[in-house]
Design a protein around this motif. Structure first.
Motif, PDB file in Angstrom:
ATOM      1  N   ASN A   1     -38.732 -38.280  31.697  1.00  0.00           N
ATOM      2  CA  ASN A   1     -39.461 -37.126  32.240  1.00  0.00           C
ATOM      3  C   ASN A   1     -40.191 -37.498  33.529  1.00  0.00           C
ATOM      4  O   ASN A   1     -40.238 -36.714  34.478  1.00  0.00           O
ATOM      5  CB  ASN A   1     -40.451 -36.586  31.217  1.00  0.00           C
ATOM      6  N   PHE A   2     -40.742 -38.704  33.564  1.00  0.00           N
ATOM      7  CA  PHE A   2     -41.424 -39.182  34.772  1.00  0.00           C
ATOM      8  C   PHE A   2     -40.436 -39.303  35.921  1.00  0.00           C
ATOM      9  O   PHE A   2     -40.725 -38.879  37.043  1.00  0.00           O
ATOM     10  CB  PHE A   2     -42.105 -40.526  34.486  1.00  0.00           C
ATOM     11  N   LYS A   3     -39.279 -39.861  35.652  1.00  0.00           N
ATOM     12  CA  LYS A   3     -38.258 -40.001  36.695  1.00  0.00           C
ATOM     13  C   LYS A   3     -37.833 -38.637  37.232  1.00  0.00           C
ATOM     14  O   LYS A   3     -37.648 -38.468  38.434  1.00  0.00           O
ATOM     15  CB  LYS A   3     -37.045 -40.762  36.165  1.00  0.00           C
ATOM     16  N   LYS A   4     -37.696 -37.667  36.341  1.00  0.00           N
ATOM     17  CA  LYS A   4     -37.330 -36.318  36.756  1.00  0.00           C
ATOM     18  C   LYS A   4     -38.448 -35.700  37.603  1.00  0.00           C
ATOM     19  O   LYS A   4     -38.193 -35.051  38.618  1.00  0.00           O
ATOM     20  CB  LYS A   4     -37.066 -35.455  35.513  1.00  0.00           C
ATOM     21  N   PHE A   5     -39.679 -35.932  37.191  1.00  0.00           N
ATOM     22  CA  PHE A   5     -40.834 -35.437  37.944  1.00  0.00           C
ATOM     23  C   PHE A   5     -40.876 -36.045  39.343  1.00  0.00           C
ATOM     24  O   PHE A   5     -41.081 -35.341  40.337  1.00  0.00           O
ATOM     25  CB  PHE A   5     -42.118 -35.761  37.171  1.00  0.00           C
ATOM     26  N   ILE A   6     -40.657 -37.334  39.435  1.00  0.00           N
ATOM     27  CA  ILE A   6     -40.653 -38.030  40.736  1.00  0.00           C
ATOM     28  C   ILE A   6     -39.509 -37.518  41.601  1.00  0.00           C
ATOM     29  O   ILE A   6     -39.670 -37.310  42.808  1.00  0.00           O
ATOM     30  CB  ILE A   6     -40.542 -39.557  40.531  1.00  0.00           C
TER      31      ILE A   6
ATOM     32  N   TYR B   1     -49.240 -40.134  35.213  1.00  0.00           N
ATOM     33  CA  TYR B   1     -48.332 -39.207  34.548  1.00  0.00           C
ATOM     34  C   TYR B   1     -48.487 -39.303  33.028  1.00  0.00           C
ATOM     35  O   TYR B   1     -48.484 -38.295  32.327  1.00  0.00           O
ATOM     36  CB  TYR B   1     -46.885 -39.516  34.957  1.00  0.00           C
ATOM     37  N   ASP B   2     -48.639 -40.517  32.533  1.00  0.00           N
ATOM     38  CA  ASP B   2     -48.795 -40.730  31.098  1.00  0.00           C
ATOM     39  C   ASP B   2     -50.084 -40.082  30.573  1.00  0.00           C
ATOM     40  O   ASP B   2     -50.101 -39.509  29.493  1.00  0.00           O
ATOM     41  CB  ASP B   2     -48.804 -42.230  30.798  1.00  0.00           C
ATOM     42  N   ILE B   3     -51.128 -40.132  31.372  1.00  0.00           N
ATOM     43  CA  ILE B   3     -52.420 -39.577  30.948  1.00  0.00           C
ATOM     44  C   ILE B   3     -52.479 -38.066  31.152  1.00  0.00           C
ATOM     45  O   ILE B   3     -52.856 -37.316  30.252  1.00  0.00           O
ATOM     46  CB  ILE B   3     -53.575 -40.260  31.715  1.00  0.00           C
ATOM     47  N   TYR B   4     -52.090 -37.596  32.328  1.00  0.00           N
ATOM     48  CA  TYR B   4     -52.314 -36.192  32.696  1.00  0.00           C
ATOM     49  C   TYR B   4     -51.091 -35.293  32.572  1.00  0.00           C
ATOM     50  O   TYR B   4     -51.221 -34.072  32.544  1.00  0.00           O
ATOM     51  CB  TYR B   4     -52.844 -36.099  34.124  1.00  0.00           C
ATOM     52  N   GLY B   5     -49.916 -35.869  32.603  1.00  0.00           N
ATOM     53  CA  GLY B   5     -48.715 -35.039  32.556  1.00  0.00           C
ATOM     54  C   GLY B   5     -48.371 -34.480  33.927  1.00  0.00           C
ATOM     55  O   GLY B   5     -48.849 -34.945  34.953  1.00  0.00           O
ATOM     56  N   GLU B   6     -47.543 -33.429  33.926  1.00  0.00           N
ATOM     57  CA  GLU B   6     -47.035 -32.877  35.191  1.00  0.00           C
ATOM     58  C   GLU B   6     -47.920 -31.805  35.797  1.00  0.00           C
ATOM     59  O   GLU B   6     -47.977 -31.655  37.007  1.00  0.00           O
ATOM     60  CB  GLU B   6     -45.641 -32.279  34.983  1.00  0.00           C
ATOM     61  N   ASN B   7     -48.567 -31.025  35.001  1.00  0.00           N
ATOM     62  CA  ASN B   7     -49.204 -29.806  35.487  1.00  0.00           C
ATOM     63  C   ASN B   7     -50.698 -29.940  35.741  1.00  0.00           C
ATOM     64  O   ASN B   7     -51.433 -28.979  35.625  1.00  0.00           O
ATOM     65  CB  ASN B   7     -48.958 -28.669  34.493  1.00  0.00           C
ATOM     66  N   GLU B   8     -51.156 -31.075  36.095  1.00  0.00           N
ATOM     67  CA  GLU B   8     -52.581 -31.255  36.318  1.00  0.00           C
ATOM     68  C   GLU B   8     -52.898 -31.288  37.809  1.00  0.00           C
ATOM     69  O   GLU B   8     -52.050 -31.608  38.649  1.00  0.00           O
ATOM     70  CB  GLU B   8     -53.066 -32.550  35.662  1.00  0.00           C
ATOM     71  N   SER B   9     -54.130 -30.974  38.120  1.00  0.00           N
ATOM     72  CA  SER B   9     -54.562 -30.952  39.525  1.00  0.00           C
ATOM     73  C   SER B   9     -54.656 -32.358  40.117  1.00  0.00           C
ATOM     74  O   SER B   9     -54.834 -32.509  41.323  1.00  0.00           O
ATOM     75  CB  SER B   9     -55.911 -30.248  39.645  1.00  0.00           C
TER      76      SER B   9
END
Length: 117
Positions: free
Chosen positions: A6-11, A35-43
């Motif tokens: 998921n991180f790779k996809k986000f990057i 990314y591990d702490i906050y995820g994708e949708n954080e400010s």
């Protein structure tokens, strides 16, 4: 899908991160930890994504940069450079002066035995 996938996809969807890592502005490890702490949708990502798009000229940024300049240090460095340039100018003038004031001796070769020794 794993969290790493998921991180790779986000990057991949935000190529600005790749540039930031290549320019040594951050590391993959620190990005993954965020990314591990906050995820994708954080400010938290806004400062990373928006900072890479600030290529425009900013008066406020320029003023902040000018405020942070140490004038005394700048003046000292300029004076040092001026002294170095003056020294180089003096040395080149003296070298040119010596070259023009001392005539070069021209020796006649005694190749054919026409000169008495």
């Amino acid at each position: 899908m794993t969290k790493l996938d998921n991180f790779k996809k986000f990057i991949a969807s935000h190529p600005d991160f790749i540039d930031m890592v290549r320019n040594n502005n951050t590391t993959w490890q620190s990005l993954y930890e965020l990314y591990d702490i906050y995820g994708e949708n954080e400010s938290i990502w806004n400062k990373y994504l928006n900072s890479s798009h600030k290529d425009t000229f900013s008066i406020k940024g320029l003023l902040n940069t000018i405020k942070s300049i140490d004038i005394a240090s700048l003046e000292e460095n300029i004076n040092s450079i001026q002294k170095a340039v003056s020294l180089v100018e003096e040395l080149t003038k003296e070298t040119k002066k010596e070259e023009t004031s001392t005539p070069k001796e021209s020796k006649i070769d005694n190749l054919y035995g026409d000169k008495d020794e």
